[in-house]
Design an enzyme around this catalytic site. Structure first.
Site, PDB file in Angstrom:
ATOM      1  N   ASP A  18      35.032 -18.777 -69.707  1.00  0.00           N
ATOM      2  CA  ASP A  18      35.590 -18.035 -71.086  1.00  0.00           C
ATOM      3  C   ASP A  18      36.009 -19.277 -71.529  1.00  0.00           C
ATOM      4  OD1 ASP A  18      37.949 -16.187 -71.675  1.00  0.00           O
ATOM      5  OD2 ASP A  18      39.148 -17.638 -69.861  1.00  0.00           O
ATOM      6  N   ASP A  20      39.648 -18.681 -73.564  1.00  0.00           N
ATOM      7  CA  ASP A  20      41.650 -19.152 -73.343  1.00  0.00           C
ATOM      8  C   ASP A  20      41.941 -19.434 -71.865  1.00  0.00           C
ATOM      9  OD1 ASP A  20      42.100 -18.451 -76.400  1.00  0.00           O
ATOM     10  OD2 ASP A  20      42.815 -16.610 -76.085  1.00  0.00           O
ATOM     11  N   ARG A 132      37.284  -3.737 -83.943  1.00  0.00           N
ATOM     12  CA  ARG A 132      36.244  -4.976 -83.622  1.00  0.00           C
ATOM     13  C   ARG A 132      34.740  -4.107 -83.939  1.00  0.00           C
ATOM     14  NH1 ARG A 132      39.024  -8.612 -79.170  1.00  0.00           N
ATOM     15  NH2 ARG A 132      41.086  -9.829 -80.760  1.00  0.00           N
ATOM     16  N   ASP A 190      43.282  -4.899 -74.878  1.00  0.00           N
ATOM     17  CA  ASP A 190      41.336  -4.792 -75.143  1.00  0.00           C
ATOM     18  C   ASP A 190      40.945  -3.835 -75.091  1.00  0.00           C
ATOM     19  OD1 ASP A 190      41.050  -7.305 -76.851  1.00  0.00           O
ATOM     20  OD2 ASP A 190      39.931  -8.282 -74.901  1.00  0.00           O
ATOM     21  N   ASP A 232      30.805 -10.593 -59.545  1.00  0.00           N
ATOM     22  CA  ASP A 232      29.735  -9.693 -60.024  1.00  0.00           C
ATOM     23  C   ASP A 232      28.354 -10.546 -58.483  1.00  0.00           C
ATOM     24  OD1 ASP A 232      27.682  -7.945 -62.232  1.00  0.00           O
ATOM     25  OD2 ASP A 232      26.497 -10.054 -60.701  1.00  0.00           O
TER      26      ASP A 232
HETATM   27  O1  M1P Z   1      40.383 -13.950 -74.616  1.00  0.00           O
HETATM   28  C1  M1P Z   1      41.607 -13.066 -74.674  1.00  0.00           C
HETATM   29  C2  M1P Z   1      42.014 -12.838 -75.207  1.00  0.00           C
HETATM   30  O2  M1P Z   1      42.219 -13.569 -76.005  1.00  0.00           O
HETATM   31  C3  M1P Z   1      43.065 -12.420 -77.594  1.00  0.00           C
HETATM   32  O3  M1P Z   1      44.605 -11.822 -76.835  1.00  0.00           O
HETATM   33  P1  M1P Z   1      46.115 -12.727 -77.029  1.00  0.00           P
HETATM   34  O4  M1P Z   1      46.293 -12.071 -78.849  1.00  0.00           O
HETATM   35  O5  M1P Z   1      46.771 -11.000 -76.253  1.00  0.00           O
HETATM   36  O6  M1P Z   1      46.401 -13.417 -76.694  1.00  0.00           O
HETATM   37  C4  M1P Z   1      43.085 -11.503 -77.992  1.00  0.00           C
HETATM   38  O7  M1P Z   1      41.935 -11.777 -78.158  1.00  0.00           O
HETATM   39  C5  M1P Z   1      41.707 -10.734 -76.324  1.00  0.00           C
HETATM   40  O8  M1P Z   1      41.112  -9.559 -77.115  1.00  0.00           O
HETATM   41  C6  M1P Z   1      41.238 -11.519 -75.645  1.00  0.00           C
HETATM   42  O9  M1P Z   1      40.369 -10.634 -74.766  1.00  0.00           O
END
Ligand code: M1P
Length: 257
Positions: A18, A20, A132, A190, A232
């Site tokens: 992942d 973030d 998107r 999302d 999964d």
């Molecule tokens: O990667 C996690 C999420 O990052 C963003 O969320 P937010 O702006 O709310 O922090 C978005 O790009 C979201 O689509 C994505 O799932």
């Protein structure tokens, strides 16, 4: 047999991440240490990212001094794998609007915009619905917010449960659309067809002969956007608390052995 593209790796394993809070702080670039660890890791195993965001945002976060993130990872999966690259080359992609149809999309987006217009929250910015390829992203405060504003919204939402309540209303009102509403970040959620969560990315790798597919993510709890791929049976899941935690586990599992 693992794909000949990866003959130079010592292990026939795939390690997916992942973005973030796993490779980077939210919406921020990866640290120099993280880039170095990923470079070292790539000498041994095949690596890829699986982000919920669109490719433009992920590339900003994962480009090392102007390099191309799509080439620095063997697999690049944006929008949960609806946008996919292998060794810098695009794989087949899917379209949210084609799947849903304009006639069903319009009432959904109209309802969302009305709902947001009626929300009484401390501040609002712009871009409340980001359209998107494989999903829409809905943000009550709007996506044009600063890092500080994002953090303030997240704290406010933790207290008031705005996004959870919004999602509940949408789930009830559009139950027949068969959609998933996933709160993966700080200021938004999302929306995509059921099954188009991060496990979608596995379709691109399951016939590649990997001995093991590892997945690292932070939102691995039920309701988090890493939950499905983390649990999964095709993956070995690792739940992390921060990018530093990811580095620690990578060193233990792959780099110090
Ligand atoms: O990667 C996690 C999420 O990052 C963003 O969320 P937010 O702006 O709310 O922090 C978005 O790009 C979201 O689509 C994505 O799932």
């Amino acid at each position: 047999m693992v794909s000949a593209d990866f003959a130079d790796r010592t292990c026939k394993k795939l390690v997916l991440f992942d973005v973030d809070d796993t490779l980077t702080l939210p919406r921020q670039p990866a640290s120099p240490e993280m880039f170095q660890v990923l470079k070292d890791l790539r000498k041994k195993v095949v690596i890829g990212f699986v982000g919920g965001s669109d490719l433009v945002k992920i590339s900003e976060q994962l480009s090392d001094n102007g390099s191309n993130a799509v080439e620095d990872f063997d697999y690049a999966f944006a929008e949960n794998g609806l946008i996919a690259y292998k060794m810098g080359k695009p794989l087949a992609s899917q379209s949210f609007i084609k799947h849903l149809g304009e006639d069903r999309y319009k009432p959904l987006v109209n309802f969302i915009l009305h709902y947001i217009a009626d929300m009484d929250i401390p501040i609002k910015r712009g871009t409340f619905v980001e359209f998107r390829n494989g999903m829409i992203n809905v943000s009550p405060m709007g996506r044009n917010a600063t890092i500080q504003e994002r953090n303030e919204f997240e704290a406010y939402d933790k207290k008031h449960g705005l996004r959870a309540a919004f999602v509940k209303v949408l789930q009830e009102k559009f139950a027949d659309y068969d959609l998933t509403f996933s709160i993966g970040g700080k200021i938004s959620f999302d929306v995509f067809p059921r099954g188009w969560d991060k496990t979608y990315a596995l379709r691109h790798v399951e016939d590649q002969g990997f001995e093991e597919v590892h997945f690292f993510g932070d939102k691995t709890y039920k309701g988090g956007n890493d939950y499905e791929i983390f649990t999964d049976p095709r993956t070995i899941g690792h739940s992390v608390s921060s990018p530093n935690d990811t580095i620690r586990i990578l060193k233990e599992l792959f780099l110090e052995t």
